[in-house]
Every structure is written in structure tokens, then in C-alpha cells.
Scaffold this motif. Structure first.
Motif, mmCIF file in Angstrom:
data_model
loop_
_atom_site.group_PDB
_atom_site.id
_atom_site.type_symbol
_atom_site.label_atom_id
_atom_site.label_comp_id
_atom_site.label_asym_id
_atom_site.label_seq_id
_atom_site.Cartn_x
_atom_site.Cartn_y
_atom_site.Cartn_z
ATOM 1 N N MET A 153 1.403 15.258 14.510
ATOM 2 C CA MET A 153 1.946 13.827 14.138
ATOM 3 C C MET A 153 1.837 12.659 15.090
ATOM 4 S SD MET A 153 5.757 13.075 12.591
ATOM 5 C CE MET A 153 6.424 13.387 14.349
ATOM 6 N N LEU A 154 1.992 13.208 16.452
ATOM 7 C CA LEU A 154 2.582 11.915 17.559
ATOM 8 C C LEU A 154 1.260 11.600 18.007
ATOM 9 C CD1 LEU A 154 4.682 12.903 20.412
ATOM 10 C CD2 LEU A 154 5.260 11.238 18.659
ATOM 11 N N ALA A 155 -0.273 13.127 17.929
ATOM 12 C CA ALA A 155 -1.092 12.415 18.152
ATOM 13 C C ALA A 155 -1.933 11.558 16.974
ATOM 14 C CB ALA A 155 -2.220 13.961 18.640
ATOM 15 N N HIS A 156 -1.918 11.730 16.182
ATOM 16 C CA HIS A 156 -2.543 11.005 14.677
ATOM 17 C C HIS A 156 -2.137 10.045 15.111
ATOM 18 C CE1 HIS A 156 -3.562 14.938 12.464
ATOM 19 N NE2 HIS A 156 -4.395 14.473 13.760
ATOM 20 N N SER A 157 -0.414 9.659 15.573
ATOM 21 C CA SER A 157 -0.197 8.745 15.250
ATOM 22 C C SER A 157 -0.011 8.083 16.162
ATOM 23 C CB SER A 157 2.005 8.409 15.343
ATOM 24 O OG SER A 157 2.285 8.875 14.191
ATOM 25 N N ARG A 158 -0.337 8.138 18.057
ATOM 26 C CA ARG A 158 -1.363 7.340 18.575
ATOM 27 C C ARG A 158 -2.790 6.589 17.662
ATOM 28 N NH1 ARG A 158 -1.272 10.981 22.079
ATOM 29 N NH2 ARG A 158 -3.211 11.920 22.381
ATOM 30 N N PHE A 159 -3.638 8.180 16.840
ATOM 31 C CA PHE A 159 -5.060 7.599 17.277
ATOM 32 C C PHE A 159 -4.861 6.275 16.057
ATOM 33 C CE2 PHE A 159 -5.947 12.416 17.638
ATOM 34 C CZ PHE A 159 -5.349 12.424 18.817
ATOM 35 N N VAL A 160 -3.764 6.145 14.975
ATOM 36 C CA VAL A 160 -4.561 5.101 13.853
ATOM 37 C C VAL A 160 -3.785 4.412 15.131
ATOM 38 C CG1 VAL A 160 -2.684 4.552 11.641
ATOM 39 C CG2 VAL A 160 -3.841 7.009 11.977
ATOM 40 N N LEU A 161 -2.486 3.754 16.236
ATOM 41 C CA LEU A 161 -2.547 2.577 16.372
ATOM 42 C C LEU A 161 -4.061 2.371 16.875
ATOM 43 C CD1 LEU A 161 -0.403 0.534 17.289
ATOM 44 C CD2 LEU A 161 -0.043 1.950 19.717
ATOM 45 N N ALA A 162 -4.626 3.136 18.558
ATOM 46 C CA ALA A 162 -5.267 2.264 18.573
ATOM 47 C C ALA A 162 -6.471 2.308 17.243
ATOM 48 C CB ALA A 162 -5.835 3.977 19.471
ATOM 49 N N ALA A 163 -6.932 2.923 16.513
ATOM 50 C CA ALA A 163 -8.107 2.698 16.024
ATOM 51 C C ALA A 163 -7.900 0.865 15.158
ATOM 52 C CB ALA A 163 -7.982 3.485 14.446
ATOM 53 N N LEU A 164 -6.748 0.894 14.540
ATOM 54 C CA LEU A 164 -5.929 -0.526 14.693
ATOM 55 C C LEU A 164 -6.011 -1.297 15.517
ATOM 56 C CD1 LEU A 164 -2.748 0.038 12.312
ATOM 57 C CD2 LEU A 164 -4.823 0.154 11.592
ATOM 58 N N LEU A 165 -6.200 -1.541 16.699
ATOM 59 C CA LEU A 165 -6.417 -1.875 17.892
ATOM 60 C C LEU A 165 -7.977 -2.298 18.391
ATOM 61 C CD1 LEU A 165 -2.780 -1.519 19.973
ATOM 62 C CD2 LEU A 165 -3.402 -3.414 18.419
ATOM 63 N N ASN A 166 -8.782 -1.653 18.140
ATOM 64 C CA ASN A 166 -9.931 -1.608 17.491
ATOM 65 C C ASN A 166 -10.723 -0.691 19.117
ATOM 66 O OD1 ASN A 166 -12.230 -1.306 16.701
ATOM 67 N ND2 ASN A 166 -12.914 -3.837 16.927
ATOM 68 N N VAL A 167 -9.647 0.117 19.357
ATOM 69 C CA VAL A 167 -9.993 0.688 21.398
ATOM 70 C C VAL A 167 -11.442 1.556 20.579
ATOM 71 C CG1 VAL A 167 -9.429 2.107 22.497
ATOM 72 C CG2 VAL A 167 -7.837 0.746 21.944
ATOM 73 N N SER A 168 -12.405 1.241 21.278
ATOM 74 C CA SER A 168 -13.607 1.957 21.175
ATOM 75 C C SER A 168 -13.527 3.521 21.494
ATOM 76 C CB SER A 168 -14.654 1.103 22.537
ATOM 77 O OG SER A 168 -14.327 1.720 24.114
ATOM 78 N N LEU A 169 -14.253 3.916 21.164
ATOM 79 C CA LEU A 169 -14.241 5.583 21.023
ATOM 80 C C LEU A 169 -15.710 5.749 21.654
ATOM 81 C CD1 LEU A 169 -12.807 6.692 18.060
ATOM 82 C CD2 LEU A 169 -11.530 6.708 20.117
ATOM 83 N N LYS A 170 -15.856 6.881 22.389
ATOM 84 C CA LYS A 170 -17.067 7.833 22.948
ATOM 85 C C LYS A 170 -17.216 9.071 22.244
ATOM 86 C CE LYS A 170 -18.749 9.603 27.404
ATOM 87 N NZ LYS A 170 -18.526 10.393 28.509
ATOM 88 N N TRP A 171 -18.055 8.997 21.467
ATOM 89 C CA TRP A 171 -18.662 9.611 20.905
ATOM 90 C C TRP A 171 -19.475 11.441 22.062
ATOM 91 C CZ3 TRP A 171 -17.896 9.232 15.529
ATOM 92 C CH2 TRP A 171 -18.119 9.975 15.444
ATOM 93 N N ALA A 172 -18.929 12.223 21.837
ATOM 94 C CA ALA A 172 -19.510 13.292 22.448
ATOM 95 C C ALA A 172 -19.769 14.993 21.258
ATOM 96 C CB ALA A 172 -18.348 13.697 23.906
ATOM 97 N N GLY A 173 -20.078 15.386 22.200
ATOM 98 C CA GLY A 173 -20.141 16.868 21.667
ATOM 99 C C GLY A 173 -19.131 17.442 21.490
ATOM 100 N N GLN A 174 -18.711 18.421 20.870
ATOM 101 C CA GLN A 174 -17.880 19.420 20.969
ATOM 102 C C GLN A 174 -17.830 20.912 21.421
ATOM 103 O OE1 GLN A 174 -16.683 20.563 17.013
ATOM 104 N NE2 GLN A 174 -16.370 22.945 17.399
ATOM 105 N N ASN A 175 -16.680 21.393 22.255
ATOM 106 C CA ASN A 175 -16.145 21.743 23.047
ATOM 107 C C ASN A 175 -16.557 23.241 22.250
ATOM 108 O OD1 ASN A 175 -15.451 23.792 25.283
ATOM 109 N ND2 ASN A 175 -13.278 23.449 24.511
ATOM 110 N N ARG A 176 -17.040 24.422 22.693
ATOM 111 C CA ARG A 176 -17.301 24.857 22.192
ATOM 112 C C ARG A 176 -16.385 26.554 23.027
ATOM 113 N NH1 ARG A 176 -19.207 23.838 17.126
ATOM 114 N NH2 ARG A 176 -20.700 21.904 17.896
ATOM 115 N N THR A 177 -16.206 26.717 24.110
ATOM 116 C CA THR A 177 -15.668 27.799 24.940
ATOM 117 C C THR A 177 -15.027 27.893 25.904
ATOM 118 O OG1 THR A 177 -17.666 27.252 26.517
ATOM 119 C CG2 THR A 177 -18.230 28.554 24.930
#
Length: 696
Positions: free
Chosen positions: A484-508
Motif C-alpha cells: 500500500m505504501l509503495a504503490h501510493s508512492r509510485f502513483v504520486l511519482a507517476a502523476l508528477l511524471n517522474v522519469s523511470l529507468k527500464w531495467a532487466g529483472q533480478n532473478r537470483t
């Protein structure tokens, strides 16, 4: 004519089911809101209580949707399956006799573990080959990787694999020089180049596995149903090693039959596309599903990040059907190994899903079911800040009732008579129990379904299955406030149009204590502070706050312990959190495990060094490279060649090194001159390591 009649029939059935769902949701939510009005001291007589009521109505409806989807799925499975589903239209014999059409199997990759990823694709290839159907399929690795060490390794591994499989002319690799529009741009680039050669396209993610039997059946169903544009399987999560991954794997495998069956029964031919483990009809996809950049403000402008729901909506708008078919089994994917990795992925998905709001309100011709899919994806993340706001409002209400004198004429109340505050604890208890039932009853419906269909043995037996369900419930309760807290932060960052770095997924990798403390510190402080404030206000309110506060306070040890592979394997040895695929022999899973366990013998040099020194590797990369213009070569490449020879590849930036590794003349020149380097130089030491590995 038959296809039109079938389409009319399923749309009629879908309409009835959706109306029934809406009636159930509306009736249940209205009843819950009536109870909440009785619980609130002023019965909605203040603006704050009206805000609480509005938030509650939204959130209660949201969780009720999941509840009724599970109930629909339980009833459909109890009655022998949905007789209106796509697969039930045709007998097994008819499907098996249907000939196949030319199909491309495509796997977009971006900075993935190369050996691991290609070994999974190799297993899919071998399974199709074992069924004698490989001549109908071509395979494509579509790379967007930017790191030279990664894409050089991809090229070398692809060449070795194509030779090993004897798949020259059937197994291809293409890397885009310009990375535009994320994964959807990668697929679009492939279709522009080669799409007209194929009738269908099966899209896989880097962590996807799908059996040859399922792939061929998908093609046969598409051949039998020409009005279907996209056919989506329901992938099960596999290969979970950490405790977190095994809990996610168990929850997906055990609960998804109910939820996917219920979802398919409601959506029918208006289903969503999940971006992978699905088959697409190429011609209408190319014609109708191109994604233009959004033209809205901020986040609602630019390229579409989450493309899959949009492509399904566009396919539906063009008159084609999109089906989710739970009966297509042996379709698999993997989950992030830790909570940290899951939240990193959700950070990307949150922004992509929020973009859909612009399409929800502006895109013309989108079918109602697909608009609801957009809304569902948006609520998957917006629900978290709404829950947070709901908790804040209830906290303010509790503080107001404790610290302020009773107001007999609150704001919004008009009239000559006072408004007497009332407390009805029995109503509050009933409301809390009904909300808990919406959240947890589907899990016990799944347990009942497993008993009725005699499936518990695949999950370790009924006793272990029940313990696994209780463990999953306990962990989901611990993780809900963190998400809940993490997603709330993500939604706020998205609405403020904070840029994201697209990265590969950690698997180990497991989560360290310091990493967990950095990522969860603010949640711990919020949980402890809120709980202390609740204690100072009212003891009853303090106990009401504990289900949220305690998980936040325990966030660090929860994050660390769930990431531990040793705990996951301990559970597996005791047959807890077990899934049927870990006991049954499925050839594509067996092959992928065997192929991934093979030792890579090319580890003496990093891929860039091997591309320059190894004659065979250099010859391959020179062949795949291109000729830059003479002006570009004189301006940048000649200088980069000299620096690479004198100081090694680490002296160059990633961009300069990539340009160097893509130029034929530069690669050939580096190969010739590196072999002439003195024994004490960087390249001389690399040659010694290469010679030593060859001798051993």
C-alpha cells in the motif's frame, strides 16, 4: 454465418453475466455503505464522514469485484466448465485434425541473463520438434539490450544455439539500434520487417515457457475461429526458489483456476491481452493495433508504456474477439524472487497503467468491457493511495471525537434539532467481518474446489495444502500495508511524471539487511508513529490500527526473510507451498531445467574481450556489424579503437563501446592489433587467460 451466430450468442450470454455481476456489486456495496453510515457517529452528517463513506464505497466495490469473480469461477468449475468458452466449441478430435499455419514465436529481451533466457527458448523449440511440428514455426530473439557485454553475449549464444539445434533459417536474432517505445516498439519493428510472412505470432517474455502441445493447440484454435484476434493463456508461475517466490507461485497456481475461470466467464470475447504467453493474428494486429503517442499532459503524453491492454482494446474496436482460455494448460512464467524486485516491477507498471486513464476517457470506439479492463488496471494501483487516504480520514475522525467536544450542529447539518452522535459497535463488527469475508473467502472456496476435484494431492495432500493456504494468508496480511505504501508512492511519482529507468529483472539475488532498511525505513517510522498516536487517542482505536501498523514495523525482517532461498527450499522439502508441476513430469519444464544447468565454458573472457580476441567470435560479430560512414569513423571510431587497444574496453563509455562493437572495420582492426599486443599489456593478459582456458 456460423461465426456471426456464435459471436451473437456469446455476446448475449456475456451481457447477462455482466448485468448480474453489476447487480451483485451494487447491492452488496449499498448494504455495506448503509452499515457504515450506522457506524459513523454522525451518520454521514459531516463532510469528513461523507469523505470516509465515498472512499469506502470505492474500495469495497473494488474488493467485491475480486470476490464475485472467484464465486463465478467456483460455480463454473462446479458445473463442469463454461460450455460457452472457446475450446468447448470444438471436440478434441476436430482441434487435433486442424492443420497449422505459419507462425512466428517471438521473445523480446532487454538485459536478461542470456544463458538462462535462451535455454528456456531452446526448451520450447525442442518440445515443438518432439511433436513433429517445428516446420510450421520460426523463432525470433528481439533484443533491446544496450550493454555491449550483454548483446554481444546474446549474439554469440544465439549462433551457438542455432547451430546446435540445426535451426539455421528458422532461428533468428535481431537487435534494434534505436530503442524506441519499449517492448511494443520492439514488436512493431519486427512486424514491419517480417510480419507479412506469418499468419500468427506467439509472444513470449524472457521468463516464459510454453509446451509444444499448447502452442500447436493455440494455432489450431485460431484456424478454427477466424474472428478471434488474440488468444491469451493463463500462465502459471514456476521455478520459485526464495520463500517469497514460492508463496507467489503457490498463490498463483492454487487460486488462479477460480479467478481465471471466473474472469474468462465474465469477459468472454472481450478479454484482456497480458503481453505474453498469447497468440495474435498478425494481419489485423498490424492494421489496427499500432500505438500512437498519447497527447495528454504530463504522464498522459508520450509513448504508451503498458501496451497489452491497449492492443486488446484496439483489436476489439476493429471487430475481432479477444479470449482468455484457462483450458490452455502448460503455459508458465516466473515471478520476481524478492519483495524489492516485485515493487521495482510495480513501479514501472503503475505508470503504464495510470496512462490508460487518458485512453479510458478519450479513445473512441473502445468496447465497454475493455474500458472496464483499463479501470481495473488503474485501480490495481490507485486503490493503495485510496486506502491510505481512508486510513488518514478515519484517524482524523477518531482524533476529532477524542480531543474535541461533541458538536451537536456539525458542518453540513441544517435544522433546529441537534444531531446526536451514536456508536454501534455490533454494526462495526459486522462490517469488518463482511470485508474480511470478501478478502479471504475466495481462498477457502479454492480449498473446497481442490477437494471437490481431488486436486489436493498435487499440493502435498489436504493437510499440507491447508497449512500452505494459512501461511499464504498470513504473509499476504504482512505484505498488504507494505505494498500500500509503495504503490501510493509510485502513483504520486507517476502523476508528477517522474522519469523511470527500464531495467532487466533480478532473478537470483537475496535482499540484504541494509537494502531492506533503506527501502522500508519510512514505512517502519510511519507504522510506529501511527500506532503510538492511536494509543494516545483511544485504546480501541489502537487495536484497530494494529493490522496495518505491525506489518509496517516488521517490514525489514519480513523483506529479508522472504527473500531467503534456504527458507523456500526448507518449505519445499516439507512439501509446503508445493505445486503439481513440481511433482509431475512436464517435458518442457524438465528440458529447461536441464539446459539451464549446463555449464558455460566461455567464462574466461568477458563478451567484449571474446568478441575481439576469439577468431570465431570476432568473425560472427563482424558479420552482424555494419559499416559506418567514413566521417563518423574518422570523428569517433578511430579514436575509440586506439583507446581500447591501449587502455582496454573499460576506458570507453558504454555508448562509445557499443558503437565500436557495431562497426565491421573497427572489430576487424581490433582483432588484428590486439593479438600483436605485448604480453604485459591489457590484451596480452587477456590472451594468456584465453590460452589457459583452451588448455584446460
Amino acid at each position: 454465418m456460423g461465426a456471426n451466430k456464435a459471436s451473437h450468442r456469446w455476446r448475449h450470454i456475456a451481457g447477462i453475466r455482466r448485468v448480474l455481476l453489476i447487480v451483485l456489486l451494487a447491492g452488496q456495496t449499498l448494504a455495506a455503505c448503509y452499515y457504515l453510515l450506522g457506524v459513523l457517529p454522525y451518520h454521514g452528517g459531516t463532510w469528513l464522514e461523507l469523505a470516509i463513506l465515498g472512499l469506502f464505497a470505492l474500495l469495497y466495490t473494488w474488493i467485491a469485484v475480486g470476490f464475485w469473480i472467484a464465486v463465478f469461477g467456483f460455480i463454473v468449475r462446479l458445473t463442469g466448465g463454461d460450455r460457452h468458452s472457446l475450446m468447448r466449441r470444438h471436440s478434441a478430435e476436430t482441434i487435433a485434425k486442424t492443420s497449422l499455419a505459419r507462425t512466428a514465436v517471438v521473445m523480446p529481451v532487454y538485459h536478461e541473463p542470456v544463458h538462462w533466457t535462451l535455454s528456456g527458448l531452446k526448451a520450447v523449440y525442442r518440445d515443438l520438434e518432439r511433436r513433429g511440428q517445428i516446420e510450421n514455426f520460426d523463432f525470433f530473439i528481439l533484443s533491446d539490450s544496450r550493454n555491449p557485454d550483454i548483446w554481444l553475449e546474446e549474439q554469440a549464444a544465439w549462433q551457438r544455439l542455432a547451430t546446435e539445434l540445426g535451426a539455421e533459417g528458422r532461428f533468428f536474432y535481431r537487435r534494434r539500434s534505436v530503442n524506441l517505445n519499449y517492448k511494443s516498439g520492439n514488436i512493431a519493428d519486427f512486424l514491419r520487417r517480417w510480419g507479412k510472412r506469418y499468419e500468427y505470432m506467439v509472444v513470449l517474455d524472457a521468463d516464459s515457457l510454453i509446451s509444444g502441445k499448447t502452442v500447436t493447440r493455440m494455432v489450431q484454435l485460431m484456424e478454427l475461429e477466424p474472428q478471434v484476434g488474440i488468444l491469451q493463456t493463463n500462465p502459471n508461475i514456476i521455478n520459485g526458489q526464495s520463500l517469497f517466490a514460492r508463496i507467489q507461485q503457490f498463490a498463483n497456481r492454487f487460486y488462479s483456476p477460480l479467478f481465471s475461470t471466473g474472469l474468462a466467464a465474465i469477459q468472454m470475447g472481450d478479454a484482456a491481452f497480458w503481453g505474453h504467453n498469447a497468440i495474435l493474428r498478425v494481419r489485423p494486429f498490424m492494421r489496427y493495433c499500432g500505438l500512437r503517442k498519447l497527447r495528454g499532459p504530463g504522464i498522459f503524453g508520450g509513448p504508451i508504456m503498458s501496451h497489452d491492454f491497449v492492443e486488446a482494446a484496439y483489436m476489439g474496436r476493429a471487430g475481432y474477439e479477444v479470449w482468455l482460455e484457462p483450458g490452455l494448460e502448460e503455459s508458465f512464467e516466473e515471478s520476481p524472487p524478492t519483495l524489492t524486485d516485485e515493487l521495482m516491477r510495480d513501479n514501472r507498471w503503475a505508470k503504464g497503467n495510470l496512462q490508460h486513464f487518458w485512453l479510458l476517457i478519450t479513445a473512441p470506439g473502445i468496447r465497454f468491457a475493455h474500458r472496464m479492463a483499463f479501470l481495473n488496471g488503474i485501480m490495481a494501483y490507485v486503490a493503495s493511495p485510496l486506502w491510505l487516504l481512508f486510513l488518514a480520514c478515519t484517524t482524523i475522525e477518531a482524533a476529532r471525537m477524542t480531543l474535541s467536544p461533541i458538536d451537536y450542529f456539525p458542518e453540513g447539518h441544517q435544522g433546529l434539532f441537534p444531531l446526536w452522535p451514536e456508536w454501534r459497535p455490533e454494526w462495526a463488527l459486522a462490517l469488518a467481518l463482511s470485508t474480511a469475508a470478501l478478502l479471504f473467502l475466495p481462498k477457502f472456496l479454492a480449498l473446497t474446489d481442490a477437494l471437490l476435484h481431488r486436486l489436493s494431492s498435487g499440493f502435498g495432500g489436504f493437510l499440507r495444502l491447508t497449512l500452505s493456504v494459512l501461511l499464504e494468508i498470513a504473509v499476504s496480511v504482512l505484505l498488504a500495508p507494505l505494498r500500500m505504501l509503495a504503490h501510493s508512492r509510485f502513483v504520486l511519482a507517476a502523476l508528477l511524471n517522474v522519469s523511470l529507468k527500464w531495467a532487466g529483472q533480478n532473478r537470483t539475488e537475496e535482499t540484504t539487511w541494509s537494502e531492506a532498511f533503506r527501502s522500508q525505513m519510512w514505512g517502519m517510522l510511519i507504522g510506529a508513529g501511527w500506532s503510538a498516536f492511536a494509543w494516545s487517542l483511544d485504546r480501541l482505536f489502537f487495536f484497530w490500527s494494529l493490522p496495518v501498523a505491525i506489518p509496517l514495523i516488521l517490514a525489514v525482517p519480513t523483506s529479508v526473510l522472504l527473500s531467503r532461498v534456504s527458507l523456500g527450499q526448507w518449505m519445499k522439502r516439507r512439501k509446503l507451498l508445493l505445486i503439481p508441476e513440481e511433482q509431475a513430469t512436464i517435458e518442457v519444464l524438465r528440458d529447461s531445467t536441464a539446459f539451464r544447468s549446463e555449464i558455460n565454458t566461455d567464462s574466461a573472457l568477458r563478451p567484449v574481450e571474446r568478441a575481439i580476441l576469439s577468431p570465431d567470435s570476432n568473425r560472427l560479430h563482424v558479420f552482424l556489424a555494419r559499416d559506418h560512414k567514413a566521417a563518423v569513423r574518422r570523428r569517433t571510431l578511430d579514436s575509440s579503437v586506439r583507446r581500447c587497444l591501449s587502455e582496454g574496453p573499460d576506458a570507453l563509455s558504454s555508448l562509445d563501446l557499443s558503437q565500436l562493437m557495431q562497426d565491421r572495420r573497427a572489430l576487424a582492426q581490433l582483432h588484428q592489433q590486439a593479438w600483436r599486443a605485448s604480453p604485459e599489456s591489457y590484451w596480452g593478459q587477456c590472451i594468456k587467460r584465453l590460452a589457459h582456458s583452451a588448455d584446460s
